[in-house]
Design an enzyme around this catalytic site. Structure first.
Site, PDB file in Angstrom:
ATOM      1  N   PRO A  90       0.835  -1.205   0.000  1.00  0.00           N
ATOM      2  CA  PRO A  90       0.000   0.000   0.000  1.00  0.00           C
ATOM      3  C   PRO A  90       0.869   1.255   0.000  1.00  0.00           C
ATOM      4  CG  PRO A  90       0.077  -0.971   2.195  1.00  0.00           C
ATOM      5  CD  PRO A  90       0.792  -1.922   1.287  1.00  0.00           C
ATOM      6  N   SER A 119      -4.229   1.164  -0.460  1.00  0.00           N
ATOM      7  CA  SER A 119      -4.021   2.085   0.648  1.00  0.00           C
ATOM      8  C   SER A 119      -5.291   2.848   1.019  1.00  0.00           C
ATOM      9  CB  SER A 119      -2.931   3.094   0.279  1.00  0.00           C
ATOM     10  OG  SER A 119      -2.810   4.108   1.269  1.00  0.00           O
ATOM     11  N   GLN A 140      -5.667  -1.810   3.009  1.00  0.00           N
ATOM     12  CA  GLN A 140      -4.823  -1.357   4.123  1.00  0.00           C
ATOM     13  C   GLN A 140      -5.541  -0.262   4.879  1.00  0.00           C
ATOM     14  OE1 GLN A 140      -3.174   1.948   3.784  1.00  0.00           O
ATOM     15  NE2 GLN A 140      -2.513   1.894   5.909  1.00  0.00           N
ATOM     16  N   TYR A 142      -5.432   2.656   7.890  1.00  0.00           N
ATOM     17  CA  TYR A 142      -4.895   3.484   8.966  1.00  0.00           C
ATOM     18  C   TYR A 142      -6.012   3.579   9.991  1.00  0.00           C
ATOM     19  CZ  TYR A 142      -0.832   5.043   6.254  1.00  0.00           C
ATOM     20  OH  TYR A 142       0.343   5.094   5.563  1.00  0.00           O
ATOM     21  N   THR A 167      -2.177  -0.852   9.489  1.00  0.00           N
ATOM     22  CA  THR A 167      -0.860  -0.244   9.718  1.00  0.00           C
ATOM     23  C   THR A 167      -0.791   0.269  11.149  1.00  0.00           C
ATOM     24  OG1 THR A 167      -0.540   0.363   7.403  1.00  0.00           O
ATOM     25  CG2 THR A 167       0.692   1.624   9.035  1.00  0.00           C
ATOM     26  N   LYS A 263       0.522  -4.562  10.029  1.00  0.00           N
ATOM     27  CA  LYS A 263       1.664  -4.110   9.237  1.00  0.00           C
ATOM     28  C   LYS A 263       2.470  -3.083  10.036  1.00  0.00           C
ATOM     29  CE  LYS A 263       2.866  -2.006   4.778  1.00  0.00           C
ATOM     30  NZ  LYS A 263       3.609  -0.841   5.296  1.00  0.00           N
ATOM     31  N   HIS A 287       7.910   0.801   7.609  1.00  0.00           N
ATOM     32  CA  HIS A 287       7.236   1.825   6.801  1.00  0.00           C
ATOM     33  C   HIS A 287       8.170   2.403   5.743  1.00  0.00           C
ATOM     34  CE1 HIS A 287       3.207   3.769   7.040  1.00  0.00           C
ATOM     35  NE2 HIS A 287       3.761   4.662   6.237  1.00  0.00           N
ATOM     36  N   ARG A 290      10.221   5.577   6.517  1.00  0.00           N
ATOM     37  CA  ARG A 290       9.563   6.878   6.522  1.00  0.00           C
ATOM     38  C   ARG A 290       9.080   7.293   7.913  1.00  0.00           C
ATOM     39  NH1 ARG A 290       8.046   8.775   1.656  1.00  0.00           N
ATOM     40  NH2 ARG A 290       6.069   9.652   2.371  1.00  0.00           N
ATOM     41  N   GLY A 319       9.873  -3.757   2.493  1.00  0.00           N
ATOM     42  CA  GLY A 319      10.983  -2.824   2.626  1.00  0.00           C
ATOM     43  C   GLY A 319      12.264  -3.284   1.973  1.00  0.00           C
ATOM     44  N   GLY A 320      12.698  -2.554   0.953  1.00  0.00           N
ATOM     45  CA  GLY A 320      14.018  -2.750   0.379  1.00  0.00           C
ATOM     46  C   GLY A 320      14.118  -3.733  -0.759  1.00  0.00           C
ATOM     47  N   ARG A 322      14.467  -5.065  -4.204  1.00  0.00           N
ATOM     48  CA  ARG A 322      14.788  -4.513  -5.512  1.00  0.00           C
ATOM     49  C   ARG A 322      15.214  -5.598  -6.509  1.00  0.00           C
ATOM     50  NH1 ARG A 322      12.745  -1.192  -3.020  1.00  0.00           N
ATOM     51  NH2 ARG A 322      13.293   0.995  -2.714  1.00  0.00           N
ATOM     52  N   ARG A 342       7.880   0.968  -3.574  1.00  0.00           N
ATOM     53  CA  ARG A 342       8.547   1.921  -4.465  1.00  0.00           C
ATOM     54  C   ARG A 342       8.789   1.365  -5.869  1.00  0.00           C
ATOM     55  NH1 ARG A 342      11.286   3.257   0.602  1.00  0.00           N
ATOM     56  NH2 ARG A 342      10.909   5.450   1.161  1.00  0.00           N
TER      57      ARG A 342
END
Length: 406
Positions: A90, A119, A140, A142, A167, A263, A287, A290, A319-320, A322, A342
């Site tokens: 999200p 999200s 997701q 909040y 989250t 999450k 996150h 962030r 996270g991370g 690639r 991302r």
């Protein structure tokens, strides 16, 4: 121009071969202030960097002569069948990247056989996304106050979502200095330099003016700047709650009748407590760097969380990621699947839904190639025998080294 089936603004560079190729291309398609939002993080970006470098802390250990010529990447996450253990994470306000960003992710995910976690801060409403989707996806949340959470949960259920990712790592908004330096705030700060930068991205500016998909449609009705600012205010005032506690999680478990995931879990004891309350899974996540800068990288936290959960619930990693080999390392260290955020934004910035599809296809191909080279047929066969901490040597290696130096 079109090349390789995509709308490239950079044909001279050729087709992107990796996620990092997409990252470099994406950085040129949006204004700097938007790029600061996509790529940035909190404070000194230590955790942003740590999420990536944590994968360098592990080596892969291949077996030879394994005799596999096909691979099974399929699995189930939150009860949803997926063709590979990669879902889209999200990411809020995707319309800043591209007006159709949320729908791009849905369409691309479905074409490659996986799912999205949509999200709360999507720039298309839950109902619009559900209407556009051909398959079931996850939502997701909040959580914020009980009243706001209840409304969003009812809307999500009515729209057909049966998997909820809550989250829990935003008791306050992280200190995102990079965004502030580029004018990303409420309201955004526009200077002559920033306006000139926007003018250098006419396609992005045209889409913003024409479609006005830059706010959170689940949080405020309407389009355009006014609605966008209102949605950000709603998110920060009503959805970011420092008083959120375990009783709230218990309330959500009682009131959500589908799959429930937390999450933002980094500690084993938090993961155990969540499972004891009846959640179906946890997402090991900081996150994307962030929130709390200096927080432990997601991959570093993963093994202890996976050990603590001990198969009682699913463990996902965010996270991370690639590379396909990053996915393999995460699965070997205890994750059931991963979420990517991302990289999908890079894809949509460059080529919309086709870009996201290509990003996910690159990851799939890299996973398949990695499994072949590792000597593993099924992603469910990955375990810690397939990884080793970098910089360590077992006793056998030390003995061999001693012999060769004599």
């Amino acid at each position: 121009m079109r090349a390789f089936g995509f709308d490239w603004q950079w044909r001279s560079s050729g087709e992107p071969l990796s996620i990092d190729d997409y990252r470099r291309a994406a950085s040129r398609t949006v204004p700097r202030m938007v790029w600061s939002y996509i790529e940035g993080g909190a404070d000194d970006l230590r955790t942003v960097a740590g999420n990536r470098t944590a994968f360098d802390d592990w080596w892969l250990v291949p077996s030879v002569l394994a005799g596999h010529d096909t691979h099974d990447l399929s699995t189930r996450v939150a009860g949803l069948p997926v063709s590979m253990p990669v879902l889209t994470a999200p990411t809020g306000f995707n319309g800043l990247t591209r007006w159709s960003g949320d729908l791009d992710a849905i369409r691309a995910a479905e074409r490659v056989g996986t799912r999205c976690v949509v999200s709360t801060a999507a720039t298309w409403s839950l109902e619009e996304i559900a209407d556009a989707a051909g398959e079931q996806h996850a939502f997701q949340l909040y959580p914020g106050s009980e009243g706001v959470a209840a409304v969003l949960m009812r809307r999500a259920w009515a729209a057909g979502f049966r998997s909820l990712f809550v989250t829990v790592d935003v008791p306050t908004v992280g200190n995102r200095e990079g965004e502030r330096r580029e004018g990303m705030g409420v309201p955004p700060v526009l200077t002559p330099r920033r306006l000139l930068d926007v003018a250098r991205h006419p396609r992005w500016a045209y889409d913003v003016v024409r479609h006005r998909r830059i706010g959170g449609r689940n949080l405020a009705s309407g389009n355009g700047v006014t609605a966008a600012l209102a949605s950000i205010e709603v998110q920060e005032r009503h959805l970011v709650q420092s008083r959120l506690n375990w009783d709230d999680v218990a309330w959500m478990r009682d009131n959500w009748h589908g799959s429930l995931y937390l999450k933002g879990v980094l500690r084993p004891d938090d993961a155990v407590r969540a499972v004891d309350l009846g959640v179906d899974g946890v997402v090991v996540s900081n996150h994307g760097g962030r929130q709390l800068d200096g927080a432990i990288p997601s991959l570093t936290a993963l093994p202890a969380v996976a050990d603590a959960v001990a198969g009682r619930a699913q463990v996902l990693l965010d996270g991370g990621i690639r590379r396909g080999t990053d996915v393999i390392k995460a699965l070997a260290l205890g994750a059931d699947a991963v979420l990517v955020g991302r990289p999908c934004l890079y894809g949509t910035a460059v080529a919309g839904d086709r870009g996201v599809e290509h990003v996910l296809t690159i990851l799939r191909q890299e996973i398949e190639r990695g499994l072949t080279l590792l000597g593993v047929r099924d992603v469910r066969d990955l375990d810690r025998t397939h990884v080793r901490p970098a910089g360590t040597r077992d006793q056998n290696e030390i003995s061999i080294a001693a012999i060769t130096t004599q």
